[in-house]
Design an enzyme around this catalytic site. Structure first.
Site, PDB file in Angstrom:
ATOM      1  N   TRP A   1       0.828  -1.217   0.000  1.00  0.00           N
ATOM      2  CA  TRP A   1       0.000   0.000   0.000  1.00  0.00           C
ATOM      3  C   TRP A   1       0.851   1.251   0.000  1.00  0.00           C
ATOM      4  O   TRP A   1       0.551   2.215  -0.731  1.00  0.00           O
ATOM      5  CB  TRP A   1      -1.017  -0.031   1.152  1.00  0.00           C
ATOM      6  CG  TRP A   1      -2.124  -0.977   0.818  1.00  0.00           C
ATOM      7  CD1 TRP A   1      -2.337  -2.208   1.362  1.00  0.00           C
ATOM      8  CD2 TRP A   1      -3.128  -0.805  -0.189  1.00  0.00           C
ATOM      9  NE1 TRP A   1      -3.421  -2.801   0.747  1.00  0.00           N
ATOM     10  CE2 TRP A   1      -3.933  -1.965  -0.209  1.00  0.00           C
ATOM     11  CE3 TRP A   1      -3.432   0.216  -1.085  1.00  0.00           C
ATOM     12  CZ2 TRP A   1      -5.020  -2.129  -1.075  1.00  0.00           C
ATOM     13  CZ3 TRP A   1      -4.508   0.062  -1.960  1.00  0.00           C
ATOM     14  CH2 TRP A   1      -5.281  -1.108  -1.943  1.00  0.00           C
TER      15      TRP A   1
ATOM     16  N   ASP B   1      -1.626   7.100   5.789  1.00  0.00           N
ATOM     17  CA  ASP B   1      -2.744   6.290   5.273  1.00  0.00           C
ATOM     18  C   ASP B   1      -3.122   5.306   6.363  1.00  0.00           C
ATOM     19  O   ASP B   1      -2.463   4.283   6.550  1.00  0.00           O
ATOM     20  CB  ASP B   1      -2.315   5.549   4.004  1.00  0.00           C
ATOM     21  CG  ASP B   1      -3.384   4.546   3.556  1.00  0.00           C
ATOM     22  OD1 ASP B   1      -4.480   4.508   4.154  1.00  0.00           O
ATOM     23  OD2 ASP B   1      -3.109   3.792   2.601  1.00  0.00           O
TER      24      ASP B   1
ATOM     25  N   LYS C   1     -12.852  -0.724   6.235  1.00  0.00           N
ATOM     26  CA  LYS C   1     -12.247  -1.657   7.181  1.00  0.00           C
ATOM     27  C   LYS C   1     -12.760  -1.377   8.600  1.00  0.00           C
ATOM     28  O   LYS C   1     -13.425  -2.209   9.188  1.00  0.00           O
ATOM     29  CB  LYS C   1     -10.729  -1.574   7.080  1.00  0.00           C
ATOM     30  CG  LYS C   1     -10.246  -2.017   5.686  1.00  0.00           C
ATOM     31  CD  LYS C   1      -8.859  -1.556   5.330  1.00  0.00           C
ATOM     32  CE  LYS C   1      -8.554  -1.700   3.851  1.00  0.00           C
ATOM     33  NZ  LYS C   1      -8.522  -3.067   3.343  1.00  0.00           N
TER      34      LYS C   1
END
Lengths: 362, 362
Positions: free
Chosen positions: A102, A174, A198
């Site tokens: 990511w 992030d 999430k």
């Protein structure tokens, strides 16, 4: 309904109490005889909902007054573009800490807009475990417009739990897969952002928490829906927001408060993760290859030592109501994502199944 | 539950049958014992849903094979940026037809990325009605990268029902408030896009239908989530899509097929609009100031001749279950948005109320 535990990495399970409430009022919200998704985002009822959701989030994270909260579209990957377009300002270089997939994806997107210094901090311990370089040793560029990192790598199951000190250079995180899992000192950050799917709510929503002084420096050519100034000045209603996702996020925030807030969630999450890691470490049948000091509380990858049993493990676990345990193809094996909404009973059921499966095949 | 009719311009009402199904399977979709919003967008169940939704849309609009369908985030305003970033190519100028607020907003966003020729086609009839210049008389630039227009202006209640001929210059349409209201010859367009929250589903989703040869020409600095090529190559799953909105859009597409498809919807919508316009035109108490040949089937603004009765009209109509009739502040008065999901009975109830109110106050 059959009791299932859904270990999906995202879109992830939502709290049962939230889903029950949402189903009950699905077609009659606030006694309006219509769904919350059928009301104008500019109606007084909806604006009250939106404001309450923001206030609950502010309470949970103790967000300082000099930070704006933005409810955005475009997910985490949208913010991969929005961050450099908003923050480069006069400068044209930024530091990106590389910890996994990511972080790397964020850096790739940012390269479209300026010079990106990729700082790969991935290391291996003497025992061959995945580890990271201590943040005090990161070779940061003092002239960077900002430092970007991803505190929890969903795929690799790596987490940096302490906040790096980047001095006067704004720190951007992030937090898609770790936000709200524990208390967080927002004042240490320039920007915190997170895709919702999430720990916040359904997909289609992204949260941005941004320090006031970083707003208003966007490039002229930034799409307006990504411009923090435009969003801040319109209370995130420059365009029609994803109203249903915002509503569900609001219910999740209320649920988190009812659970005792983020300190209580931290205890809950730490206990769930410990249960699973301790079992894996005690077993010769399973393994986790991450340095214990960087193990994620949210995403626990584990492998069967005998990988030929993978398919059988997945079939039998699913039959027991333990869903979506297959690991990401990059890492292989299994992954249990155990976000806020996963009850401890779910992890206990997983460990019980793992133990039974191991005994049957040892 | 009290019978209500919701005339909100967007987020708009959804078909009752769709909402009943969605509520019923809210926590147990496809017998998975979880919500559709809790499953991975990469699971086989979800991919089947996504493919079916696309196929149903293709069937409804008879979309030719050389067009891609993209399910995006960012709403119509996101596409205001995506269109020029994708389509300018080597050229740097485009024509924007100005018909009202939404066309103007699209042009403002596009100006960030190149030279925009604004062609204001708003006219007034001899009777003072809002009208438009015939498309055969539009002063188009043959060197434009594309021509952008908004066939239905939600705020002003203006609609262009025939498709303009722009020759070899690709025609781009913001169809947010008119898509799926009737059959459409997609082959006449380069790009058709629409925010979902009027005729498609809940907010947070935008549809893009784009001709193959226009894909792959995006600017280097385009945010990836807006790049038609990235979206097309990933089947709209470059990032986590707004899965619940996509699911509901799919249910709406199935419902439209069950209603007999878009020819049947056209009959239904024309009849609803005629009922309301005929009543307004026959009345001295109400008025609509749009040239009949450009009146929208979807958004019907009307004014009380005596505006001092506006508040009373709104209070009493709401008490009768006729919701959200207040007009946009730019136009004032009232507005009834009567998209696909509005049954004819809703318009009949509105006309009955209007007539009773007029008689009480005449």
């Amino acid at each position: 309904m059959t009791q299932v535990y859904n270990f999906c990495a995202g879109p992830a399970m939502l709290p049962t109490a939230v889903m029950e409430q949402a189903q009950g009022e699905f077609r009659n919200w606030n006694d309006l005889n219509v769904s919350v998704m059928e009301v104008s985002h500019r109606s007084k009822d909806y604006i009250a909902l939106a404001n309450q959701a923001e206030q609950d989030l502010r309470d949970l994270l103790q967000i300082p007054d000099n930070y704006k909260v933005l409810f955005c579209q475009g997910g985490g990957r949208g913010q991969f573009a929005a961050v450099p377009l908003n923050l480069f300002g006069e400068k044209l270089e930024a530091d990106y800490i590389i910890t996994g997939q990511w972080a790397q994806s964020a850096a790739e997107e940012a390269k479209k807009h300026g010079k990106i210094n990729q700082i790969d901090i991935r290391r291996e311990t003497a025992q061959g475990q995945a580890s990271l370089l201590e943040s005090s040793e990161w070779p940061l560029n003092p002239n960077a417009a900002f430092v970007h990192y991803c505190p929890n790598e969903t795929i690799e199951g790596l987490e940096i739990s302490s906040i790096p000190d980047t001095g006067d250079v704004p720190l951007v995180a992030d937090m898609s897969s770790t936000i709200l899992s524990r208390p967080l000192d927002i004042s240490q950050f320039g920007v915190v952002y997170a895709g919702a799917q999430k720990n916040i709510g359904p997909s289609g929503l992204a949260l941005v928490i941004v320090r006031d002084d970083l707003i208003g420096k966007a490039r002229q050519a930034i799409p307006s829906i990504f411009d923090y100034k435009v969003l801040a000045e319109s209370d995130s209603m420059f365009n029609t927001p994803p109203t249903y996702s915002w509503y569900l996020a609001g219910l999740v925030f209320q649920w988190l408060k009812q659970q005792g807030g983020l300190s209580a969630m931290a205890e809950h999450n730490e206990a769930k993760a410990k249960l699973l890691y301790d079992y894996v470490d005690s077993s010769d049948f399973y393994q986790n290859k991450v340095d214990p000091q960087y193990r994620s509380w949210m995403n626990v990858p584990f492998q069967l030592v005998d990988e030929s049993l993978n398919e059988q493990f997945l079939t039998e676990s699913a039959a027991q109501g333990l869903l979506t345990l297959k690991g990401h193809r990059i890492v292989g094996g299994m992954r249990a994502s155990i976000y806020n909404a996963m009850p401890k009973a779910g992890v206990e059921a997983l460990v019980a199944f793992m133990d039974k499966f191991a005994k049957q095949h040892s």
